[in-house]
Design a protein around this motif. Structure first.
Motif, PDB file in Angstrom:
ATOM      1  N   LYS A  74       0.841  -1.193   0.000  1.00 54.39           N
ATOM      2  CA  LYS A  74       0.000   0.000   0.000  1.00 54.39           C
ATOM      3  C   LYS A  74       0.879   1.247   0.000  1.00 54.39           C
ATOM      4  O   LYS A  74       2.043   1.203   0.373  1.00 54.39           O
ATOM      5  N   ASP A  75       0.307   2.347  -0.448  1.00 50.77           N
ATOM      6  CA  ASP A  75       1.075   3.574  -0.609  1.00 50.77           C
ATOM      7  C   ASP A  75       1.726   4.034   0.694  1.00 50.77           C
ATOM      8  O   ASP A  75       2.808   4.615   0.684  1.00 50.77           O
ATOM      9  N   ASP A  76       1.062   3.792   1.815  1.00 52.29           N
ATOM     10  CA  ASP A  76       1.590   4.246   3.100  1.00 52.29           C
ATOM     11  C   ASP A  76       2.196   3.097   3.914  1.00 52.29           C
ATOM     12  O   ASP A  76       2.204   3.134   5.143  1.00 52.29           O
ATOM     13  N   CYS A  77       2.711   2.072   3.210  1.00 55.79           N
ATOM     14  CA  CYS A  77       3.259   0.909   3.930  1.00 55.79           C
ATOM     15  C   CYS A  77       4.452   1.304   4.801  1.00 55.79           C
ATOM     16  O   CYS A  77       4.707   0.674   5.826  1.00 55.79           O
ATOM     17  N   LEU A  78       5.193   2.352   4.421  1.00 56.64           N
ATOM     18  CA  LEU A  78       6.322   2.786   5.243  1.00 56.64           C
ATOM     19  C   LEU A  78       5.854   3.218   6.632  1.00 56.64           C
ATOM     20  O   LEU A  78       6.481   2.876   7.643  1.00 56.64           O
ATOM     21  N   SER A  79       4.744   3.935   6.697  1.00 59.79           N
ATOM     22  CA  SER A  79       4.195   4.355   7.990  1.00 59.79           C
ATOM     23  C   SER A  79       3.800   3.148   8.831  1.00 59.79           C
ATOM     24  O   SER A  79       4.030   3.120  10.046  1.00 59.79           O
ATOM     25  N   SER A  80       3.221   2.144   8.192  1.00 61.34           N
ATOM     26  CA  SER A  80       2.810   0.934   8.910  1.00 61.34           C
ATOM     27  C   SER A  80       4.017   0.158   9.415  1.00 61.34           C
ATOM     28  O   SER A  80       4.007  -0.373  10.532  1.00 61.34           O
ATOM     29  N   LEU A  81       5.081   0.089   8.601  1.00 62.51           N
ATOM     30  CA  LEU A  81       6.308  -0.576   9.039  1.00 62.51           C
ATOM     31  C   LEU A  81       6.903   0.135  10.259  1.00 62.51           C
ATOM     32  O   LEU A  81       7.362  -0.506  11.212  1.00 62.51           O
ATOM     33  N   LYS A  82       6.871   1.465  10.232  1.00 65.99           N
ATOM     34  CA  LYS A  82       7.377   2.240  11.372  1.00 65.99           C
ATOM     35  C   LYS A  82       6.541   1.993  12.620  1.00 65.99           C
ATOM     36  O   LYS A  82       7.072   1.897  13.730  1.00 65.99           O
ATOM     37  N   ASP A  83       5.215   1.892  12.433  1.00 69.32           N
ATOM     38  CA  ASP A  83       4.335   1.610  13.565  1.00 69.32           C
ATOM     39  C   ASP A  83       4.661   0.255  14.183  1.00 69.32           C
ATOM     40  O   ASP A  83       4.736   0.113  15.406  1.00 69.32           O
ATOM     41  N   ILE A  84       4.853  -0.753  13.340  1.00 69.18           N
ATOM     42  CA  ILE A  84       5.167  -2.093  13.836  1.00 69.18           C
ATOM     43  C   ILE A  84       6.488  -2.080  14.604  1.00 69.18           C
ATOM     44  O   ILE A  84       6.608  -2.676  15.683  1.00 69.18           O
ATOM     45  N   LYS A  85       7.487  -1.366  14.084  1.00 67.41           N
ATOM     46  CA  LYS A  85       8.762  -1.250  14.793  1.00 67.41           C
ATOM     47  C   LYS A  85       8.554  -0.598  16.156  1.00 67.41           C
ATOM     48  O   LYS A  85       9.105  -1.047  17.162  1.00 67.41           O
ATOM     49  N   ARG A  86       7.743   0.448  16.187  1.00 66.24           N
ATOM     50  CA  ARG A  86       7.492   1.155  17.450  1.00 66.24           C
ATOM     51  C   ARG A  86       6.786   0.244  18.462  1.00 66.24           C
ATOM     52  O   ARG A  86       7.118   0.241  19.652  1.00 66.24           O
ATOM     53  N   TYR A  87       5.837  -0.546  17.989  1.00 65.83           N
ATOM     54  CA  TYR A  87       5.126  -1.452  18.888  1.00 65.83           C
ATOM     55  C   TYR A  87       6.073  -2.515  19.459  1.00 65.83           C
ATOM     56  O   TYR A  87       5.975  -2.898  20.630  1.00 65.83           O
ATOM     57  N   ILE A  88       6.983  -2.988  18.635  1.00 59.75           N
ATOM     58  CA  ILE A  88       7.976  -3.972  19.118  1.00 59.75           C
ATOM     59  C   ILE A  88       8.856  -3.335  20.184  1.00 59.75           C
ATOM     60  O   ILE A  88       9.129  -3.950  21.230  1.00 59.75           O
ATOM     61  N   GLN A  89       9.305  -2.114  19.947  1.00 55.60           N
ATOM     62  CA  GLN A  89      10.171  -1.436  20.911  1.00 55.60           C
ATOM     63  C   GLN A  89       9.445  -1.184  22.221  1.00 55.60           C
ATOM     64  O   GLN A  89      10.022  -1.346  23.300  1.00 55.60           O
ATOM     65  N   MET A  90       8.185  -0.803  22.141  1.00 53.97           N
ATOM     66  CA  MET A  90       7.394  -0.609  23.357  1.00 53.97           C
ATOM     67  C   MET A  90       7.203  -1.918  24.093  1.00 53.97           C
ATOM     68  O   MET A  90       7.231  -1.973  25.323  1.00 53.97           O
ATOM     69  N   ASP A  91       7.036  -2.988  23.340  1.00 54.82           N
ATOM     70  CA  ASP A  91       6.824  -4.309  23.920  1.00 54.82           C
ATOM     71  C   ASP A  91       8.061  -4.796  24.677  1.00 54.82           C
ATOM     72  O   ASP A  91       7.959  -5.625  25.583  1.00 54.82           O
ATOM     73  N   GLU A  92       9.245  -4.274  24.299  1.00 54.97           N
ATOM     74  CA  GLU A  92      10.480  -4.676  24.961  1.00 54.97           C
ATOM     75  C   GLU A  92      10.490  -4.268  26.427  1.00 54.97           C
ATOM     76  O   GLU A  92      11.267  -4.804  27.223  1.00 54.97           O
ATOM     77  N   GLN A  93       9.660  -3.299  26.791  1.00 53.92           N
ATOM     78  CA  GLN A  93       9.624  -2.838  28.171  1.00 53.92           C
ATOM     79  C   GLN A  93       8.923  -3.843  29.088  1.00 53.92           C
ATOM     80  O   GLN A  93       9.016  -3.745  30.308  1.00 53.92           O
ATOM     81  N   GLY A  94       8.220  -4.796  28.501  1.00 57.16           N
ATOM     82  CA  GLY A  94       7.559  -5.833  29.278  1.00 57.16           C
ATOM     83  C   GLY A  94       8.317  -7.140  29.202  1.00 57.16           C
ATOM     84  O   GLY A  94       9.441  -7.204  28.709  1.00 57.16           O
ATOM     85  N   ASP A  95       7.704  -8.209  29.697  1.00 62.40           N
ATOM     86  CA  ASP A  95       8.369  -9.506  29.740  1.00 62.40           C
ATOM     87  C   ASP A  95       7.791 -10.526  28.764  1.00 62.40           C
ATOM     88  O   ASP A  95       8.411 -11.537  28.487  1.00 62.40           O
ATOM     89  N   GLY A  96       6.600 -10.270  28.248  1.00 67.93           N
ATOM     90  CA  GLY A  96       5.936 -11.307  27.465  1.00 67.93           C
ATOM     91  C   GLY A  96       6.285 -11.372  25.998  1.00 67.93           C
ATOM     92  O   GLY A  96       6.102 -12.390  25.358  1.00 67.93           O
ATOM     93  N   LYS A  97       6.778 -10.251  25.437  1.00 69.03           N
ATOM     94  CA  LYS A  97       7.072 -10.165  23.998  1.00 69.03           C
ATOM     95  C   LYS A  97       5.851 -10.583  23.170  1.00 69.03           C
ATOM     96  O   LYS A  97       5.945 -11.364  22.224  1.00 69.03           O
ATOM     97  N   TRP A  98       4.694 -10.017  23.545  1.00 70.25           N
ATOM     98  CA  TRP A  98       3.461 -10.423  22.887  1.00 70.25           C
ATOM     99  C   TRP A  98       3.394  -9.942  21.447  1.00 70.25           C
ATOM    100  O   TRP A  98       2.853 -10.630  20.582  1.00 70.25           O
TER     101      TRP A  98
END
Length: 278
Positions: A74-98
């Protein structure tokens, strides 16, 4: 861009009930899924194929239309990829790696990120996109860079994690290893690295991209194979590792690694040596 979910990373203790926690996790899951669903999808592409029968003046007598399913970002796939990266980084603050687990369950690497990466690498090659503008190439390079960053996150080893997390991710990582054991993926990774190392000077972002590619190679080679007993008929795990090594040899990846190691005294390549040694 996807909705903000910074409240998940506040770090403050909240007196949530089990039901509230379940609801919050489910909402979080839907937000991550929305970002993944915004990357792209398979679409039918119809192509005319000549049958091989020609008339007296060389005109084709008959054409056959073939329909293939091709991945279209999709035209805005770069924004979605950045969002996924951000969610992974936020998830690192927890223990479950959900988030990492959900991405594995949804097969986002196989269905979206790798197709986006291989398609964009082709578009970066002058022979494939001779009319691409500098602006086009810059945008495509940003997408490729984000894909490589996600490759690194997704394939990182779980050695320091709890036994429960390790057990959950064993099969996911082995699945990822199979996804990278493909010529087009290895070719794409090598093409990106070589493309930038051939330049006399790299920007900091380009240098990090090359490092990221090497980290991906290191990570996938370090993913352990399934434990197989001598009497087991299931040798698929070993076949994947052998296939990966064969592809690395075919695509001259080993020669590439050795060349970099032999050039480790060069200031540009000095920082790459620890990754290559691993």
């Amino acid at each position: 861009m996807e909705p903000e979910i910074e409240d998940y990373a506040s770090g403050e203790e909240q007196p949530y009930s089990d039901e509230q926690v379940s609801e919050e996790v489910d909402r979080y899951r839907r937000i991550v899924l929305s970002a993944c669903s915004s990357l792209g999808n398979l679409q039918p592409v119809t192509k005319a194929v000549r049958s091989g029968c020609f008339g007296g003046e060389g005109r084709p007598i008959h054409c056959v239309s073939g329909t293939n399913m091709e991945y279209v970002p999709k035209d805005d796939c770069l924004s979605s990829l950045k969002d996924i990266k951000r969610y992974i980084q936020m998830d690192e603050q927890g223990d479950g790696k959900w988030v990492l687990q959900w991405l594995g369950e949804w097969q986002v690497l196989e269905r979206d990120i790798i197709p986006i990466f291989t398609l964009c690498v082709k578009r970066l090659l002058p022979s494939q996109s001779p009319n691409a503008t500098d602006e086009d190439r810059e945008h495509i390079l940003k997408i490729v860079t984000m894909c490589v960053e996600l490759f690194v996150f997704l394939t990182w080893n779980m050695k320091t994690e709890s036994p429960e997390v390790k057990m959950r991710f064993t099969q996911i990582l082995q699945m990822y290893k199979r996804m990278f054991a493909k010529n087009e993926v290895i070719f794409g990774l090598l093409s990106i690295a070589v493309m930038h190392l051939r330049k006399g000077h790299n920007t900091e972002r380009e240098a990090m991209l090359v490092k990221g590619v090497l980290y991906v190679f290191r990570n996938i080679l370090a993913i352990p194979d399934p434990l197989i007993s001598p009497t087991s008929k299931n040798m698929s795990g070993l076949e994947v590792h052998d296939k990966l090594l064969a592809i690395l040899d075919t695509e001259l990846a080993v020669d590439f690694f050795m060349t970099l190691l032999s050039s480790a005294d060069d200031r540009r390549f000095k920082d790459l040596r620890p990754i290559l040694v691993d």
